[in-house]
Scaffold this motif. Structure first.
Motif, PDB file in Angstrom:
ATOM      1  N   MET A   1       0.776  -1.332  -0.094  1.00 29.66           N
ATOM      2  CA  MET A   1       0.172  -0.045  -0.224  1.00 29.66           C
ATOM      3  C   MET A   1       0.762   1.196   0.037  1.00 29.66           C
ATOM      4  O   MET A   1       1.752   1.284   0.896  1.00 29.66           O
ATOM      5  N   VAL A   2       0.606   2.116  -1.018  1.00 30.03           N
ATOM      6  CA  VAL A   2       1.254   3.458  -0.916  1.00 30.03           C
ATOM      7  C   VAL A   2       0.269   4.455  -0.146  1.00 30.03           C
ATOM      8  O   VAL A   2      -0.840   4.751  -0.498  1.00 30.03           O
ATOM      9  N   VAL A   3       0.718   4.977   1.006  1.00 35.74           N
ATOM     10  CA  VAL A   3       0.132   5.826   1.859  1.00 35.74           C
ATOM     11  C   VAL A   3       0.152   7.210   1.321  1.00 35.74           C
ATOM     12  O   VAL A   3       1.267   7.768   1.232  1.00 35.74           O
TER      13      VAL A   3
ATOM     14  N   VAL B   1      -0.623   5.818  13.263  1.00 38.63           N
ATOM     15  CA  VAL B   1      -0.937   6.994  12.127  1.00 38.63           C
ATOM     16  C   VAL B   1       0.501   6.944  11.186  1.00 38.63           C
ATOM     17  O   VAL B   1       1.595   7.185  11.543  1.00 38.63           O
ATOM     18  N   LEU B   2       0.233   6.449  10.055  1.00 37.88           N
ATOM     19  CA  LEU B   2       1.436   6.496   9.186  1.00 37.88           C
ATOM     20  C   LEU B   2       1.816   7.783   8.421  1.00 37.88           C
ATOM     21  O   LEU B   2       1.110   8.775   8.549  1.00 37.88           O
ATOM     22  N   THR B   3       2.587   7.628   7.642  1.00 36.44           N
ATOM     23  CA  THR B   3       3.292   8.911   6.929  1.00 36.44           C
ATOM     24  C   THR B   3       3.179   8.811   5.589  1.00 36.44           C
ATOM     25  O   THR B   3       3.276   7.975   4.965  1.00 36.44           O
ATOM     26  N   ARG B   4       2.695  10.019   4.860  1.00 35.84           N
ATOM     27  CA  ARG B   4       2.770  10.192   3.490  1.00 35.84           C
ATOM     28  C   ARG B   4       3.880   9.741   2.805  1.00 35.84           C
ATOM     29  O   ARG B   4       5.024   9.966   3.198  1.00 35.84           O
ATOM     30  N   GLY B   5       3.614   8.706   1.897  1.00 36.15           N
ATOM     31  CA  GLY B   5       4.897   8.377   1.093  1.00 36.15           C
ATOM     32  C   GLY B   5       5.224   6.780   1.532  1.00 36.15           C
ATOM     33  O   GLY B   5       6.170   6.241   0.902  1.00 36.15           O
TER      34      GLY B   5
END
Length: 322
Positions: A81-83, A164-168
């Motif tokens: 998955m690309v966030v 909570v994940l990070t963009r990219g």
């Protein structure tokens, strides 16, 4: 105007891991797909020129749409998955499907940067939101189950884990189910998934596990998608299957179909319209480019624009419902 230097963000594990001594036992470790990729930001956040580019472990620029594999493990229910959007943020970020190397950018409509509204009690997006690489919802193909064509994008993912994940970030996810949103007469599938490295990931294998271990989350997801465009003056969104979530088996078939459509796109067996298929690693694709050509695409994106319009957008709350 002065050109901005690129900002680098790397995931843990980017450095090569030390090799164990001969005969030593190796403990099992969580999957860390991000160790294979890092991101580079150009421009300033909350500006039309902001972009997040991707690099592979060799340091070459790549496309997150085309060059990151769909599956983490071919024999398992694990997908990359690309966030694009971290949970609880408002900026509508997306893979730029019409640009070379498809960086992440903020969506723009009618000349304004797009933000999703805060619809009480939710702040921004209620999951980590992103997409599966190497998938494409073909706008010229009618989906048999919804009787609507695709929305011309990679398939969307709502990741429901605790972090909570990070963009990219590129993370391994377990697919649990799927929702069929009908957006302006187009099929816009929303996968429900969980980070394979989440502490509770072992509890989740199918959509019923979400109902059991995260009660109310699917109902909140349905309502979020139903209402999120209403503050912009648009009608409530509609759904296929009366808004019921389909199970993992159904979701995996949709993923297979969208992956097949992507393969046809990259091999120039169908008309992709304005979709940019430039890639660095799909060897048989007629759109393959060299790492040097990829770098030249990125170097043209230097910018120094700045925009702070998000501050008020992210603080407004809307109270909707019946």
């Amino acid at each position: 105007m002065r050109a901005l230097l690129p900002l680098l963000r790397t995931g843990r594990g980017w450095r090569a891991a030390a090799q164990p001594a001969a005969g030593a036992r190796v403990a099992s470790r969580p999957l860390r797909a991000m160790a294979l990729y890092r991101t580079e930001e150009r421009g300033q956040p909350h500006s039309e020129d902001y972009r997040v580019f991707f690099k592979n472990v060799a340091g070459h620029y790549i496309s997150p749409f085309h060059d990151i594999p769909l599956r983490v493990e071919p024999k398992q229910n694990l997908f990359n998955m690309v966030v694009e959007v971290p949970r609880w943020t408002n900026a509508k970020m997306e893979i730029a499907t019409k640009e070379p190397l498809n960086p992440i950018k903020q969506d723009v409509k009618h000349g304004k940067l797009r933000y999703v509204a805060n619809i009480f009690p939710h702040k921004g997006y209620i999951w980590n939101y992103g997409a599966l690489p190497q998938t494409w919802e073909d706008p010229r193909q009618t989906d048999e189950s919804t009787n609507c064509c695709g929305d011309n994008d990679p398939i969307d993912v709502c990741e429901i884990g605790s972090k909570v994940l990070t963009r990219g970030e590129v993370i391994p996810v377990k697919i649990l189910g799927i929702l069929a949103l009908i957006d302006e007469s187009e099929t816009d599938w929303k996968l429900i998934a969980i980070n394979a490295n989440d502490p509770d990931a072992s509890k989740f294998d199918d959509i019923d596990d979400v109902k059991k271990f995260k009660p109310g989350y699917l109902e909140a997801t349905l309502n979020w998608f139903r209402y999120y465009k209403v503050p912009d003056g648009k009608p409530e969104n509609q759904f296929a299957f009366n808004g019921e979530f389909r199970n993992k088996a159904f979701a995996l078939e949709i993923i297979k179909s969208t992956h097949d459509h992507w393969k046809a796109l990259l091999m120039k067996k169908c008309d992709g319209g304005a979709i940019n298929c430039t890639n660095v690693q799909v060897c048989d694709s007629p759109f393959l480019c060299t790492p040097e050509e990829a770098r030249s695409f990125v170097e043209s994106k230097l910018s120094s624009s700045w925009n702070k319009e998000n501050s008020e957008e992210e603080q407004i709350w809307h109270f909707l419902g019946k």
